[in-house]
Design a protein around this motif. Structure first.
Motif, short mmCIF file in Angstrom:
data_model
loop_
_atom_site.label_atom_id
_atom_site.label_comp_id
_atom_site.label_asym_id
_atom_site.label_seq_id
_atom_site.Cartn_x
_atom_site.Cartn_y
_atom_site.Cartn_z
N ASP A 242 -37.59 20.14 131.06
CA ASP A 242 -38.50 19.48 130.11
C ASP A 242 -39.57 20.05 129.63
O ASP A 242 -40.12 20.00 128.49
CB ASP A 242 -38.92 18.17 131.03
CG ASP A 242 -39.40 18.58 132.39
OD1 ASP A 242 -39.01 19.39 132.88
OD2 ASP A 242 -40.44 17.72 132.55
N GLN A 243 -40.42 20.85 130.44
CA GLN A 243 -41.15 21.85 130.07
C GLN A 243 -40.75 23.06 129.19
O GLN A 243 -41.49 23.36 128.14
CB GLN A 243 -41.95 22.62 131.16
CG GLN A 243 -42.56 21.65 132.11
CD GLN A 243 -43.11 22.20 133.34
OE1 GLN A 243 -43.37 23.33 133.40
NE2 GLN A 243 -43.47 21.42 134.53
N PRO B 232 -47.67 23.63 133.54
CA PRO B 232 -47.95 22.27 132.86
C PRO B 232 -49.34 22.18 132.18
O PRO B 232 -49.55 21.40 131.05
CB PRO B 232 -47.80 21.32 133.76
CG PRO B 232 -46.88 21.95 134.93
CD PRO B 232 -47.18 23.30 134.73
N LEU B 233 -50.34 22.74 132.82
CA LEU B 233 -51.74 22.65 132.27
C LEU B 233 -51.85 23.63 130.86
O LEU B 233 -52.36 23.07 130.10
CB LEU B 233 -52.72 23.38 133.39
CG LEU B 233 -54.12 23.21 133.17
CD1 LEU B 233 -54.70 21.93 132.85
CD2 LEU B 233 -54.97 23.91 134.19
N ALA B 234 -51.08 24.67 130.97
CA ALA B 234 -50.98 25.50 129.63
C ALA B 234 -50.41 24.75 128.66
O ALA B 234 -50.69 24.58 127.40
CB ALA B 234 -50.51 26.68 129.79
N LEU B 235 -49.34 24.07 128.81
CA LEU B 235 -48.61 23.16 127.75
C LEU B 235 -49.56 22.28 127.29
O LEU B 235 -49.48 21.91 126.08
CB LEU B 235 -47.43 22.66 128.40
CG LEU B 235 -46.08 23.75 128.66
CD1 LEU B 235 -45.14 22.99 129.49
CD2 LEU B 235 -45.77 24.31 127.68
N GLY B 236 -50.31 21.44 128.09
CA GLY B 236 -51.33 20.43 127.78
C GLY B 236 -52.28 21.02 127.04
O GLY B 236 -52.73 20.56 125.95
N LEU B 237 -52.92 22.25 127.40
CA LEU B 237 -53.78 22.96 126.26
C LEU B 237 -53.54 23.30 124.96
O LEU B 237 -54.33 23.19 123.88
CB LEU B 237 -54.28 24.39 127.21
CG LEU B 237 -55.24 24.19 128.30
CD1 LEU B 237 -55.27 25.52 128.98
CD2 LEU B 237 -56.59 23.50 128.04
N TYR C 41 -37.82 29.99 136.13
CA TYR C 41 -38.70 28.81 136.31
C TYR C 41 -38.46 27.89 134.99
O TYR C 41 -38.54 26.60 135.01
CB TYR C 41 -40.18 29.43 135.65
CG TYR C 41 -41.14 28.27 135.69
CD1 TYR C 41 -41.73 27.84 136.66
CD2 TYR C 41 -41.51 27.44 134.35
CE1 TYR C 41 -42.85 26.40 136.87
CE2 TYR C 41 -42.31 26.36 134.63
CZ TYR C 41 -43.01 26.04 135.30
OH TYR C 41 -43.59 24.72 135.73
N TRP C 42 -38.00 28.47 133.93
CA TRP C 42 -37.78 27.29 132.70
C TRP C 42 -36.51 26.55 133.23
O TRP C 42 -36.11 25.47 133.00
CB TRP C 42 -37.59 28.05 131.45
CG TRP C 42 -38.76 28.54 130.89
CD1 TRP C 42 -38.95 29.86 130.83
CD2 TRP C 42 -40.04 27.88 130.55
NE1 TRP C 42 -40.32 29.98 130.08
CE2 TRP C 42 -41.03 28.69 130.19
CE3 TRP C 42 -40.32 26.61 130.73
CZ2 TRP C 42 -42.19 28.66 129.96
CZ3 TRP C 42 -41.64 26.50 130.34
CH2 TRP C 42 -42.58 27.15 130.05
N GLY C 43 -35.33 27.22 133.76
CA GLY C 43 -33.99 26.69 134.28
C GLY C 43 -34.34 25.65 135.01
O GLY C 43 -33.71 24.53 135.20
#
Length: 92
Positions: free
Chosen positions: A76-77, A38-43, A70-72
């Motif tokens: 949403d991510q 989630p942090l990486a997606l935010g970056l 993980y993605w499964g």
């Protein structure tokens, strides 16, 4: 510092003090994914082609290689990742 030494040290570093390069390395090693993806997606929201230390888009590349399990568990991510990849392709 060798890769294994760096990874071992980073496993103990508080999340708030990790650099984008540290996050890329840990994610690429499938480590601390629950907190770091989630942090990486935010970056990447501001710049999907963010270069952390290797090449433009290296953090996005690390996310793209995260294990499918993980993605499964986090669809949403995964959708955010797909959107970032689309934006990155349009930027090239």
């Amino acid at each position: 510092m060798k890769l294994q030494e760096r990874l071992t040290a980073l496993r103990e570093v508080p999340t708030a003090t990790l650099t984008p390069a540290d996050i890329r390395l840990l994610v690429s090693q499938q480590t601390r994914l629950e907190e770091l993806v989630p942090l990486a997606l935010g970056l990447l929201a501001a710049n999907p082609l963010l270069e952390t230390e290797v090449y433009p888009g290296d953090l996005l590349g690390a996310l793209a290689n995260v294990d499918l399990d993980y993605w499964g568990a986090h669809p949403d991510q995964q959708q955010r990742l797909f959107a970032l990849r689309t934006r990155a392709k349009a930027m090239k």
